[in-house]
Motif scaffolding. Structure first.
Motif, PDB file in Angstrom:
ATOM      1  N   LEU A   1       1.003  -1.307   0.077  1.00 29.58           N
ATOM      2  CA  LEU A   1       0.083  -0.145  -0.023  1.00 29.58           C
ATOM      3  C   LEU A   1       0.905   1.352  -0.074  1.00 29.58           C
ATOM      4  O   LEU A   1       1.977   1.547   0.660  1.00 29.58           O
ATOM      5  CB  LEU A   1      -0.957   0.120   1.152  1.00 29.58           C
ATOM      6  N   MET A   2       0.444   2.207  -0.791  1.00 32.98           N
ATOM      7  CA  MET A   2       0.851   3.589  -0.691  1.00 32.98           C
ATOM      8  C   MET A   2      -0.222   4.580  -0.268  1.00 32.98           C
ATOM      9  O   MET A   2      -1.300   4.581  -0.872  1.00 32.98           O
ATOM     10  CB  MET A   2       1.708   3.938  -2.023  1.00 32.98           C
ATOM     11  N   LEU A   3       0.192   5.677   0.528  1.00 33.90           N
ATOM     12  CA  LEU A   3      -0.783   6.810   0.967  1.00 33.90           C
ATOM     13  C   LEU A   3      -0.322   7.914  -0.008  1.00 33.90           C
ATOM     14  O   LEU A   3       0.778   8.407   0.271  1.00 33.90           O
ATOM     15  CB  LEU A   3      -0.692   6.913   2.354  1.00 33.90           C
ATOM     16  N   VAL A   4      -1.084   8.438  -1.016  1.00 33.49           N
ATOM     17  CA  VAL A   4      -1.171   9.818  -1.479  1.00 33.49           C
ATOM     18  C   VAL A   4      -1.924  10.744  -1.145  1.00 33.49           C
ATOM     19  O   VAL A   4      -3.161  10.429  -0.969  1.00 33.49           O
ATOM     20  CB  VAL A   4      -1.244   9.644  -2.853  1.00 33.49           C
ATOM     21  N   THR A   5      -1.457  12.098  -0.512  1.00 35.42           N
ATOM     22  CA  THR A   5      -2.098  13.011  -0.194  1.00 35.42           C
ATOM     23  C   THR A   5      -2.179  14.118  -1.085  1.00 35.42           C
ATOM     24  O   THR A   5      -1.196  14.403  -1.799  1.00 35.42           O
ATOM     25  CB  THR A   5      -1.806  13.482   1.262  1.00 35.42           C
ATOM     26  N   PHE A   6      -3.276  14.748  -1.151  1.00 37.93           N
ATOM     27  CA  PHE A   6      -3.522  15.956  -2.185  1.00 37.93           C
ATOM     28  C   PHE A   6      -3.498  17.431  -1.338  1.00 37.93           C
ATOM     29  O   PHE A   6      -4.312  17.354  -0.414  1.00 37.93           O
ATOM     30  CB  PHE A   6      -4.479  15.748  -2.942  1.00 37.93           C
ATOM     31  N   HIS A   7      -3.136  18.360  -1.858  1.00 41.04           N
ATOM     32  CA  HIS A   7      -3.352  19.818  -1.242  1.00 41.04           C
ATOM     33  C   HIS A   7      -4.675  20.270  -1.153  1.00 41.04           C
ATOM     34  O   HIS A   7      -5.101  20.500  -0.295  1.00 41.04           O
ATOM     35  CB  HIS A   7      -2.618  20.689  -2.126  1.00 41.04           C
ATOM     36  N   ASP A   8      -5.518  19.848  -2.397  1.00 41.28           N
ATOM     37  CA  ASP A   8      -6.913  20.429  -2.308  1.00 41.28           C
ATOM     38  C   ASP A   8      -7.570  19.360  -2.059  1.00 41.28           C
ATOM     39  O   ASP A   8      -7.565  18.278  -1.613  1.00 41.28           O
ATOM     40  CB  ASP A   8      -7.081  20.922  -3.772  1.00 41.28           C
ATOM     41  N   SER A   9      -9.119  19.923  -2.234  1.00 41.69           N
ATOM     42  CA  SER A   9     -10.311  19.147  -1.646  1.00 41.69           C
ATOM     43  C   SER A   9     -10.496  17.914  -2.425  1.00 41.69           C
ATOM     44  O   SER A   9      -9.879  17.459  -3.605  1.00 41.69           O
ATOM     45  CB  SER A   9     -11.567  19.876  -1.589  1.00 41.69           C
TER      46      SER A   9
END
Length: 690
Positions: free
Chosen positions: A125-133
């Motif tokens: 698994l890899m977690l990818v986060t984003f700046h925006d909504s």
């Protein structure tokens, strides 16, 4: 109104040219209107979960996140993929267990309960986060680019991936919806009108009104994909009968007046008076959706109310101009009506009104029961096809990793590590929660904070808050998860009174509670508003109650059919269907009732008045209901999005059921309650003509 009608007839060419030039800003406005594909953004801004989303966005730079399943890649390749993801605009972080273990340290050396949550076989698994909504253009573009980079090596789950798939399907299908509605309506109109050209002019006129409506949506800022998908077909179905009425009045008036202009002027004036009351009820029905706490209701309601207004303007101003200009061609393309008259139904209804009333009373029982027990779902995943990329990824996360409903708990930064550890243990002890990740967990297994990369530390602690990630094995928007979130909230509040449970599960819990409240409120308000309007329109106290009762029975029967067919409906369909069907089909009842009152005022006996009123009205009601059915049934069959398909299926079925109840049940009620109706209606005295 006479001067206005004369002006329209005199300046018909000018009006036609203006209507065509107005298409330019309409098309530009339509293209510039932002479309939103995320239902969760319509939750009220002041609820705790939405405040939690703001904190995640502003303090943690994590407006949204996706869980990525990486298949058949070595740690070195995974780290390289992380770096490639980080170069994508909108991506804040890309993190996996390889950031801790590196390229040489085996994952199996990690504590078992951590290792089994991040790795299964040759996948990780890899977690990818984003700046925006979740649904921002930047986030959706980032997810799309991630898919193009990873090809077959990765599956991207999470809300943003789901919203992207929704967007792509909706954008592909919208033109098909409109084409299906137009073709099916054209068939109905070709069969019911007496000219080959008239249906084309009629649909072209409504098409102009639809484009004007869609163009002016630009001033609303944005609209939902549901509104975009159904507004055109609904506007077509709801306003077609206004155009048919004007066309018929014009054709009749030509036999009474010396010139076409005079005939059209008279038709415009009569149509204005006739459609005023029915259009008010339709507009009011749509506007009551604005009372919903879930602002998706206001989104649909404002666009559709605006659409009816544009439809009326188009019928009374633009359509007459086109009919006058093309009148010679209308005569050349005349043909016999092919749709048979159903006026003979009046004889059956009047003759058997007692039996009809008895059957109506009996049918109320299964209708009430079925309506009360119709099942609805709130899980947005269920509204999408199973073969979509996001659906496949979310299903694998559920089956392989047991990641079903992840949530993020936000607590004050001042909480001590020992308190975080104890809080995590209490949460982990709850039934259904199989993972709790916090900074305390790593310390428990001898992984000090200094050993963790900054990218991982910043997920757990940033600004004024600490974050705890939990995973529930319960499905979102279920009673089990909602009860679990209540327990989580109680535990969190003991440690931090201002602590917040954020994430999809908590948001959907709020959605369930708000939607249930909206269902009760919006239906009650729509009934009350339409009753008040009809009291003034019909100048009667009892008649509005009878008419609303008849349409409400049709609505309950419509919903009950879903129950008896074993169909589970998306929650938004169950909320809006009652208001839309009431506002859109009450016109059928008003038309019949007005004709009945006019005949009674002229001294016609009650049975004869009801029978003649039905004969005069039934063909218009039949064609109007068929057009509404045709405009919506195609979308119900075509759409892959259950949220849209269910609404349109209910509306198409509702149009036919409302037609049947107005033609069969309403006449029986008018005969039975005739004496009381006359006593409570203005223009009659003592139950007789005034």
């Amino acid at each position: 109104m006479k001067k206005v009608a004369s002006f329209i007839c005199k300046h018909k060419l000018f009006i036609v040219l203006c209507s065509l030039f107005a298409l330019i800003p309409a098309v530009l406005g339509m293209q510039a209107t932002k479309i939103n594909y995320d239902i969760l953004v319509y939750l009220p801004d002041d609820i705790e979960t939405m405040k939690g989303q703001d904190i995640l966005t502003e303090d943690f730079n994590m407006g949204s996140f996706s869980t990525v399943i990486v298949d058949g890649m070595k740690p070195k390749e995974i780290l390289a993929l992380e770096e490639e993801f980080k170069t994508i605009e909108g991506v804040e972080k890309a993190i996996s267990v390889s950031d801790i273990t590196g390229t040489t340290f085996p994952i199996q050396m990690l504590p078992e309960n951590i290792a089994e949550k991040v790795s299964k076989g040759d996948s990780q698994l890899m977690l990818v986060t984003f700046h925006d909504s979740i649904s921002s253009d930047e986030t959706l573009a980032a997810v799309e680019q991630m898919r193009s980079i990873t090809d077959k090596h990765c599956k991207i789950g999470g809300m943003s991936a789901m919203v992207l798939d929704t967007q792509q399907i909706a954008d592909q299908e919208i033109l098909i919806y409109i084409a299906a509605a137009v073709v099916l309506c054209l068939i109905v109109l070709m069969l019911s009108l007496d000219s080959w050209l008239a249906p084309l002019l009629l649909l072209g006129n409504i098409g102009l009104a639809i484009l004007y409506n869609m163009g002016t949506n630009y001033f609303l800022g944005e609209i939902s994909y549901i509104t975009k998908a159904i507004s055109a077909v609904l506007q077509l179905g709801v306003t077609t009968d206004f155009s048919i009425f004007l066309y018929h009045k014009y054709e009749k008036s030509k036999q009474l007046y010396a010139t076409n202009n005079e005939a059209m002027s008279a038709a415009i004036q009569e149509t204005t008076l006739s459609v005023a009351g029915s259009s008010f009820t339709t507009i009011a029905g749509f506007l009551t959706l604005c009372t919903m706490s879930l602002t998706l209701g206001a989104d649909i309601g404002l666009v559709m109310a605006k659409g009816v207004i544009f439809g009326i303007f188009s019928v009374l101003v633009i359509f007459p101009a086109y009919l006058l200009l093309f009148d010679p061609l209308l005569q050349k393309t005349a043909h016999v009506k092919w749709l048979p008259s159903i006026s003979r139904i009046s004889d059956f209804t009047v003759k058997h009104y007692r039996k009809i009333l008895l059957v109506f009373i009996i049918l109320c029982v299964p209708a009430l029961y079925g309506n009360a027990n119709t099942e609805v779902y709130y899980n947005l995943n269920k509204s999408l096809p199973d073969d979509l990329s996001s659906s496949i990824a979310n299903e694998e996360l559920k089956e392989t990793y047991h990641i079903v409903s992840p949530s993020i708990i936000l607590v004050d930064d001042s909480l001590k590590p020992s308190e975080i550890e104890q809080l995590s243990k209490e949460l982990n002890a709850l039934d259904g929660i199989d993972m709790t990740l916090s900074s305390a967990l790593f310390s428990e297994y001898g992984i000090s904070e200094s050993m963790l990369p900054q990218s991982i530390r910043s997920i757990y602690q940033n600004g004024d808050y600490q974050a705890i990630l939990i995973n529930s094995t319960y499905e979102t928007a279920t009673n089990e998860l909602n009860a679990q979130i209540d327990e989580v909230n109680k535990i969190v509040k003991r440690y931090d009174a201002h602590g917040i449970v954020a994430g999809e599960g908590a948001l959907m819990k709020d959605m369930v509670e708000i939607a249930d409240h909206d269902f009760q409120v919006v239906n009650s308000i729509s009934i009350a508003v339409i009753l008040i309007i009809m009291i003034f329109v019909l100048k009667s106290f009892l008649l509005p109650i009878i008419l609303v009762a008849v349409i409400e029975f049709a609505i309950m029967a419509n919903m009950a059919i879903s129950f008896y067919l074993g169909t589970t409906l998306p929650f938004i369909a169950s909320i809006v269907i009652g208001t839309i069907q009431l506002g859109a089909t009450i016109d059928y009842a008003i038309l019949l009732t007005n004709n009945y009152l006019n005949l009674r005022k002229s001294g016609v006996e009650k049975k004869q008045a009801v029978g003649d009123a039905l004969k005069e009205s039934c063909d218009s009601i039949f064609v109007s209901a068929l057009c509404f059915f045709a405009a919506t049934c195609g979308v119900g069959f075509i759409s892959k999005l259950d949220m849209i398909a269910s609404i349109c299926t209910l509306l198409s079925r509702g149009a036919i059921i409302s037609m049947g109840t107005v033609m069969i049940i309403l006449p029986a009620l008018l005969i039975v309650f005739d004496k009381i109706v006359l006593k409570t209606t203005k223009g009659f005295k003592g139950g007789k003509q005034a």
